[in-house]
Design a protein around this motif. Structure first.
Motif, PDB file in Angstrom:
ATOM      1  N   ARG A  54      -1.710  29.949  53.600  1.00 34.41           N
ATOM      2  CA  ARG A  54      -0.713  29.108  54.262  1.00 34.41           C
ATOM      3  C   ARG A  54      -0.767  27.690  53.696  1.00 34.41           C
ATOM      4  O   ARG A  54      -1.775  27.259  53.142  1.00 34.41           O
ATOM      5  N   SER A  55       0.325  26.976  53.865  1.00 28.85           N
ATOM      6  CA  SER A  55       0.351  25.551  53.558  1.00 28.85           C
ATOM      7  C   SER A  55       1.079  24.853  54.693  1.00 28.85           C
ATOM      8  O   SER A  55       1.651  25.501  55.571  1.00 28.85           O
ATOM      9  N   ARG A  56       1.041  23.547  54.669  1.00 27.75           N
ATOM     10  CA  ARG A  56       1.830  22.788  55.635  1.00 27.75           C
ATOM     11  C   ARG A  56       2.324  21.513  54.968  1.00 27.75           C
ATOM     12  O   ARG A  56       1.688  21.004  54.041  1.00 27.75           O
ATOM     13  N   CYS A  57       3.462  21.025  55.434  1.00 29.67           N
ATOM     14  CA  CYS A  57       4.006  19.833  54.794  1.00 29.67           C
ATOM     15  C   CYS A  57       3.246  18.608  55.290  1.00 29.67           C
ATOM     16  O   CYS A  57       2.805  18.549  56.438  1.00 29.67           O
ATOM     17  N   TYR A  58       3.104  17.650  54.393  1.00 33.81           N
ATOM     18  CA  TYR A  58       2.277  16.498  54.700  1.00 33.81           C
ATOM     19  C   TYR A  58       2.911  15.602  55.755  1.00 33.81           C
ATOM     20  O   TYR A  58       2.212  15.051  56.612  1.00 33.81           O
ATOM     21  N   LEU A  96       4.088  19.820  50.146  1.00 29.57           N
ATOM     22  CA  LEU A  96       3.194  20.740  50.839  1.00 29.57           C
ATOM     23  C   LEU A  96       1.754  20.427  50.460  1.00 29.57           C
ATOM     24  O   LEU A  96       1.481  20.003  49.340  1.00 29.57           O
ATOM     25  N   ARG A  97       0.871  20.656  51.400  1.00 32.74           N
ATOM     26  CA  ARG A  97      -0.566  20.546  51.148  1.00 32.74           C
ATOM     27  C   ARG A  97      -1.220  21.857  51.546  1.00 32.74           C
ATOM     28  O   ARG A  97      -0.659  22.618  52.358  1.00 32.74           O
ATOM     29  N   PRO A  98      -2.386  22.175  51.008  1.00 35.22           N
ATOM     30  CA  PRO A  98      -3.051  23.431  51.404  1.00 35.22           C
ATOM     31  C   PRO A  98      -3.292  23.469  52.904  1.00 35.22           C
ATOM     32  O   PRO A  98      -3.654  22.473  53.524  1.00 35.22           O
ATOM     33  N   GLY A  99      -3.117  24.649  53.481  1.00 37.67           N
ATOM     34  CA  GLY A  99      -3.273  24.818  54.926  1.00 37.67           C
ATOM     35  C   GLY A  99      -4.708  25.096  55.320  1.00 37.67           C
ATOM     36  O   GLY A  99      -4.985  26.012  56.092  1.00 37.67           O
ATOM     37  N   VAL A 100      -5.629  24.303  54.780  1.00 41.45           N
ATOM     38  CA  VAL A 100      -7.050  24.451  55.079  1.00 41.45           C
ATOM     39  C   VAL A 100      -7.605  23.105  55.519  1.00 41.45           C
ATOM     40  O   VAL A 100      -7.003  22.055  55.275  1.00 41.45           O
ATOM     41  N   VAL A 101      -8.763  23.154  56.163  1.00 42.40           N
ATOM     42  CA  VAL A 101      -9.448  21.929  56.552  1.00 42.40           C
ATOM     43  C   VAL A 101     -10.209  21.408  55.336  1.00 42.40           C
ATOM     44  O   VAL A 101     -11.074  22.093  54.792  1.00 42.40           O
ATOM     45  N   MET A 102      -9.853  20.212  54.908  1.00 40.48           N
ATOM     46  CA  MET A 102     -10.539  19.613  53.760  1.00 40.48           C
ATOM     47  C   MET A 102     -11.775  18.849  54.222  1.00 40.48           C
ATOM     48  O   MET A 102     -11.948  18.581  55.414  1.00 40.48           O
ATOM     49  N   PHE A 103     -12.634  18.515  53.277  1.00 40.92           N
ATOM     50  CA  PHE A 103     -13.844  17.771  53.604  1.00 40.92           C
ATOM     51  C   PHE A 103     -13.459  16.437  54.249  1.00 40.92           C
ATOM     52  O   PHE A 103     -12.569  15.736  53.777  1.00 40.92           O
ATOM     53  N   GLU A 153       7.536  22.861  40.585  1.00 44.51           N
ATOM     54  CA  GLU A 153       7.049  21.587  41.099  1.00 44.51           C
ATOM     55  C   GLU A 153       5.688  21.809  41.754  1.00 44.51           C
ATOM     56  O   GLU A 153       5.492  22.756  42.501  1.00 44.51           O
ATOM     57  N   SER A 154       4.739  20.927  41.470  1.00 43.45           N
ATOM     58  CA  SER A 154       3.384  21.088  41.991  1.00 43.45           C
ATOM     59  C   SER A 154       2.875  19.750  42.532  1.00 43.45           C
ATOM     60  O   SER A 154       2.672  18.810  41.776  1.00 43.45           O
ATOM     61  N   PRO A 155       2.699  19.673  43.864  1.00 40.96           N
ATOM     62  CA  PRO A 155       2.903  20.729  44.869  1.00 40.96           C
ATOM     63  C   PRO A 155       4.390  20.942  45.164  1.00 40.96           C
ATOM     64  O   PRO A 155       5.193  20.042  44.939  1.00 40.96           O
ATOM     65  N   PRO A 156       4.735  22.122  45.672  1.00 44.54           N
ATOM     66  CA  PRO A 156       6.126  22.380  46.046  1.00 44.54           C
ATOM     67  C   PRO A 156       6.526  21.565  47.278  1.00 44.54           C
ATOM     68  O   PRO A 156       5.700  20.890  47.885  1.00 44.54           O
ATOM     69  N   ARG A 157       7.789  21.665  47.620  1.00 42.19           N
ATOM     70  CA  ARG A 157       8.328  20.895  48.737  1.00 42.19           C
ATOM     71  C   ARG A 157       8.561  21.781  49.955  1.00 42.19           C
ATOM     72  O   ARG A 157       8.833  22.976  49.841  1.00 42.19           O
ATOM     73  N   CYS A 158       8.453  21.161  51.122  1.00 45.80           N
ATOM     74  CA  CYS A 158       8.714  21.867  52.370  1.00 45.80           C
ATOM     75  C   CYS A 158      10.188  22.251  52.448  1.00 45.80           C
ATOM     76  O   CYS A 158      11.057  21.399  52.261  1.00 45.80           O
ATOM     77  N   PRO A 159      10.508  23.527  52.745  1.00 44.75           N
ATOM     78  CA  PRO A 159      11.911  23.941  52.842  1.00 44.75           C
ATOM     79  C   PRO A 159      12.624  23.349  54.052  1.00 44.75           C
ATOM     80  O   PRO A 159      13.851  23.358  54.120  1.00 44.75           O
TER      81      PRO A 159
END
Length: 260
Positions: free
Chosen positions: A126-130, A156-163, A144-150
């Motif tokens: 999953r991802s989520r928009c910033y 978009l950012r990765p849908g994980v908890v970052m450090f 495009e990297s990262p892609p855009r929210c539709p």
């Protein structure tokens, strides 16, 4: 080798109504999904964690952070659920209430068929928009990297908890509620013994739950366990299903949709 359990432990497992299982890096390792350190090789070895897996890094260089997590996502998608993943699905189908809490981000529990699932650290699938936080499970590759929210057009950012990020509030609240109401708490494999997750066995003990530890290194989970099973988790969990349910369910993974 067939698993044997003390009669007192087996009876409590058979009589339980509310069960919680907690999984972490040990479950991922059993499916040969590389940990952060193991994936931090090759072209990525030159970068520090602060350049790959923090919100600050994403804001400085969103393309590189997105591509790092894409690398990890592709690696996870190439892996397959192991026998322990499917055994946990069998247990979910057996108990009236069964909650699976995981620290893994590989999505293998969902692919195996687990549905009452709390992914504390998010998921690579999953991802989520910033900007607005829209949760996206599929996105169009337009180069495009990262892609855009539709929905709103933000990155978009990765849908994980970052450090450096805290665990998501809703997931953490749901996990605590499940632990505080359980009859049995099962720790499967090596699990990160950091707060607030490391407080879960104490919460389970306070409500009188049976604590079972499977294939875990010495930690708070084994120290507090009423019983420790030292067999590899991919062997122990199917055997546990055999003892509790009576037979090992044969799940057809294809019967479950891949997308959450």
């Amino acid at each position: 080798m067939p698993l044997t359990l003390p009669d007192s432990v087996l009876q409590r497992l058979k009589q339980a109504k509310r069960v919680v299982a907690l999984t972490g890096g040990g479950m991922a390792a059993a499916s040969k999904v590389p940990s952060f350190r193991e994936a931090h090789t090759g072209e990525w070895a030159q970068y520090d964690v602060s350049e790959l897996a923090t919100v600050q890094a994403y804001l400085r260089n969103p393309r590189m952070v997105w591509e790092w997590y894409e690398h990890r996502r592709r690696t996870a998608e190439a892996a397959e659920p192991n026998a322990a993943h499917y055994a946990l699905v069998d247990l979910e189908q057996h108990y009236p209430t069964f909650t699976l809490i995981t620290q893994t981000i590989d999505g293998l529990h969902w692919r195996a068929g687990s549905r009452d699932l709390i992914e504390l650290n998010g998921c690579l699938r999953r991802s989520r928009c910033y900007e607005a936080g829209h949760i996206i499970s599929a996105w169009e590759d337009v180069g495009e990297s990262p892609p855009r929210c539709p929905h709103c057009g933000s990155m978009l950012r990765p849908g994980v908890v970052m450090f450096g990020e805290g665990l998501p509030e809703w997931e953490l609240r749901a996990a605590r509620a499940a632990v505080e109401q359980c009859d049995v708490f099962v720790c499967v494999g090596d699990v990160g013994a950091i707060e607030p997750v490391s407080s879960f066995p104490f919460a389970a003990k306070r409500v009188g739950a049976l604590l079972l530890s499977i294939d875990a290194e010495n930690s708070i989970y084994t120290l507090l366990a009423d019983h420790v099973i030292e067999q590899p988790l991919s062997e122990a969990l199917p055997e546990l299903v055999r003892l509790v349910v009576g037979e090992i369910g044969e799940l057809d993974a294809a019967a479950f949709p891949i997308e959450p």
